[in-house]
Design an enzyme around this catalytic site. Structure first.
Site, PDB file in Angstrom:
ATOM      1  N   ARG A  27       0.833  -1.215   0.000  1.00 36.47           N
ATOM      2  CA  ARG A  27       0.000   0.000   0.000  1.00 36.47           C
ATOM      3  C   ARG A  27       0.865   1.262   0.000  1.00 36.47           C
ATOM      4  NH1 ARG A  27      -3.158   2.876   4.289  1.00 36.47           N
ATOM      5  NH2 ARG A  27      -5.058   3.703   3.321  1.00 36.47           N
ATOM      6  N   PRO A  53      -6.935   6.952  -4.921  1.00 35.14           N
ATOM      7  CA  PRO A  53      -8.311   6.439  -4.938  1.00 35.14           C
ATOM      8  C   PRO A  53      -8.826   6.171  -3.528  1.00 35.14           C
ATOM      9  CG  PRO A  53      -6.968   5.326  -6.590  1.00 35.14           C
ATOM     10  CD  PRO A  53      -6.025   6.129  -5.753  1.00 35.14           C
ATOM     11  N   HIS A 111      -5.893  -6.418  -2.411  1.00 33.68           N
ATOM     12  CA  HIS A 111      -6.775  -6.569  -1.244  1.00 33.68           C
ATOM     13  C   HIS A 111      -7.079  -8.030  -0.943  1.00 33.68           C
ATOM     14  CE1 HIS A 111      -8.393  -2.156  -1.584  1.00 33.68           C
ATOM     15  NE2 HIS A 111      -7.159  -2.228  -1.119  1.00 33.68           N
ATOM     16  N   THR A 112      -6.316  -8.924  -1.537  1.00 32.59           N
ATOM     17  CA  THR A 112      -6.401 -10.334  -1.186  1.00 32.59           C
ATOM     18  C   THR A 112      -5.681 -10.620   0.125  1.00 32.59           C
ATOM     19  OG1 THR A 112      -5.950 -12.591  -1.955  1.00 32.59           O
ATOM     20  CG2 THR A 112      -4.317 -10.952  -2.496  1.00 32.59           C
ATOM     21  N   GLY A 143       4.374  10.656  -8.707  1.00 29.27           N
ATOM     22  CA  GLY A 143       5.112   9.521  -9.227  1.00 29.27           C
ATOM     23  C   GLY A 143       5.826   8.768  -8.117  1.00 29.27           C
ATOM     24  N   ASP A 176      -9.866  -9.826   2.943  1.00 25.66           N
ATOM     25  CA  ASP A 176     -10.289 -11.065   2.286  1.00 25.66           C
ATOM     26  C   ASP A 176     -10.814 -12.006   3.374  1.00 25.66           C
ATOM     27  OD1 ASP A 176     -10.491 -13.576   1.128  1.00 25.66           O
ATOM     28  OD2 ASP A 176      -8.592 -13.448   0.037  1.00 25.66           O
ATOM     29  N   VAL A 234       1.136   9.889  -6.210  1.00 25.27           N
ATOM     30  CA  VAL A 234       1.369  11.302  -5.866  1.00 25.27           C
ATOM     31  C   VAL A 234       2.776  11.692  -6.316  1.00 25.27           C
ATOM     32  CG1 VAL A 234       1.366  13.024  -4.028  1.00 25.27           C
ATOM     33  CG2 VAL A 234      -0.130  11.015  -3.856  1.00 25.27           C
ATOM     34  N   SER A 282       8.095  10.200  -1.865  1.00 27.69           N
ATOM     35  CA  SER A 282       7.598  11.400  -1.163  1.00 27.69           C
ATOM     36  C   SER A 282       6.690  11.053   0.015  1.00 27.69           C
ATOM     37  CB  SER A 282       6.868  12.323  -2.141  1.00 27.69           C
ATOM     38  OG  SER A 282       5.760  11.686  -2.746  1.00 27.69           O
ATOM     39  N   ASP A 286       2.510   6.026  -2.740  1.00 24.57           N
ATOM     40  CA  ASP A 286       3.636   6.850  -3.169  1.00 24.57           C
ATOM     41  C   ASP A 286       3.522   7.171  -4.657  1.00 24.57           C
ATOM     42  OD1 ASP A 286       6.154   8.190  -3.023  1.00 24.57           O
ATOM     43  OD2 ASP A 286       7.124   6.395  -3.839  1.00 24.57           O
TER      44      ASP A 286
END
Length: 329
Positions: A62, A163, A193-194, A72, A245, A70, A76, A67
């Site tokens: 994540r 998102p 998200h598995t 690229g 999951d 935002v 950051s 990263d």
């Protein structure tokens, strides 16, 4: 004159090729001579962390994702607040939820001990993401490297570009398109998200009063709904976590997609991939659900695609000695 022209042409070609080399040309052997053990060092630190934190692999994936969306893939997200930086850690998608920064620091320390001043923090995130997926039973891929670290950050960009679990499929698709990623990339990368966990506050909107209807989200399986309502009571503690999951919480597999087919997606943004009427994402979900190898190969390619978002290369940016701050600050 002809010989002189050839020399000039050769010089121009050389300068052009040098320009290519410093412009977003990542490669899998970037550290082959300068830090040949980089991958094993990163993997070793993560394996140690996994012994006390089953979530850390998903958290590191994540971080790489947040990263890259935002400015690229430039590290950051790792910067703390300073006189010149408003930290992305304090942006809504990250505050009190982005985690694994301590493990990144441990990786950086290990690498500085082995090959000081060589491996960027942005590359650490890319390598850590691949190692985390692989250690959880997922695919492996050749991580393209050569990113450098940004000397800036964008809290405002983090608030608008990453998102959200509450967004419609249309909005999320736009955010992926804005960084050059396709619908297939969207569905494949959502498959991360598995494994991992999510806080009640990221999906409790679906459990009681979805979109102001006074009722739960109709796309949520009723049995799963009852379970989630027990975990996340109305007006309860929004920071309680549950598995993303519900079948294989810590294993990287394709069950995420069969969960969507059974209306067992945890986040609104997950379930909409399958439940949005007429969406082109439905057939991709079906494809990945029916073939884990198809999902794995697409996920690996989509992670490479995401890792290619606007990297700093060549003489741009810097190699931070401490991932939390810009050199000299």
């Amino acid at each position: 004159m002809e010989g002189g022209n050839k020399i000039i042409a050769a010089l121009v070609l050389g300068i052009w090729l040098m320009g290519l080399g410093s412009n977003a040309q990542l490669n899998s052997t970037f550290y082959a001579s300068t830090c040949p053990n980089v991958s094993s060092i990163v993997s070793g630190v993560i394996q140690t962390a996994l012994q006390s934190d089953a979530r850390i692999g998903a958290s590191l994936v994540r971080l790489h994702f947040h990263d890259c969306f935002v400015q690229g893939c430039d590290g950051s997200i790792l910067s703390d607040n300073s006189a010149s930086i408003q930290s992305e850690k304090d942006a809504a998608p990250n505050t009190n939820s982005a985690r694994g920064f301590d493990v990144v620091d441990n990786i950086k320390t290990a690498l500085e001990n082995s090959c000081p001043g060589v491996v960027s923090c942005a590359d650490i995130l890319a390598i850590a993401a691949e190692a985390s997926v692989s250690l959880a039973g997922g695919p492996t891929w050749s991580v393209l490297l050569g990113r450098r670290d940004s000397t800036t950050a964008s809290q405002a960009g983090a608030n608008t570009s990453i998102p959200s679990p509450f967004e419609t499929l249309s909005n999320i698709t736009t955010k992926f398109t804005n960084v050059g990623l396709s619908t297939t990339d969207l569905v494949a990368l959502s498959g991360a998200h598995t494994f991992g966990r999510a806080q009640c506050r990221t999906f409790s909107n679906r459990l009681y009063n979805f979109s102001g209807t006074g009722s739960p989200d109709p796309t949520l399986n009723s049995t799963y709904l009852a379970t989630l309502q027990q975990t996340c009571p109305q007006n309860g503690n929004g920071s309680i976590v549950t598995n993303l999951d519900l079948t294989t919480a810590d294993t990287f597999d394709n069950n995420y997609y069969s969960n969507l087919q059974n209306n067992n997606g945890l986040l609104q943004s997950d379930q909409e991939l399958f439940s949005t009427s007429g969406a082109s994402t439905i057939s991709i979900v079906n494809s990945f659900s029916s073939s884990q190898s198809t999902f794995f190969s697409n996920f690996a390619q989509s992670m490479i695609n995401m890792g290619n978002i606007s990297p700093l290369t060549g003489s741009s940016g810097e190699i931070r000695t401490d991932c939390k701050k810009v050199n000299g600050s």
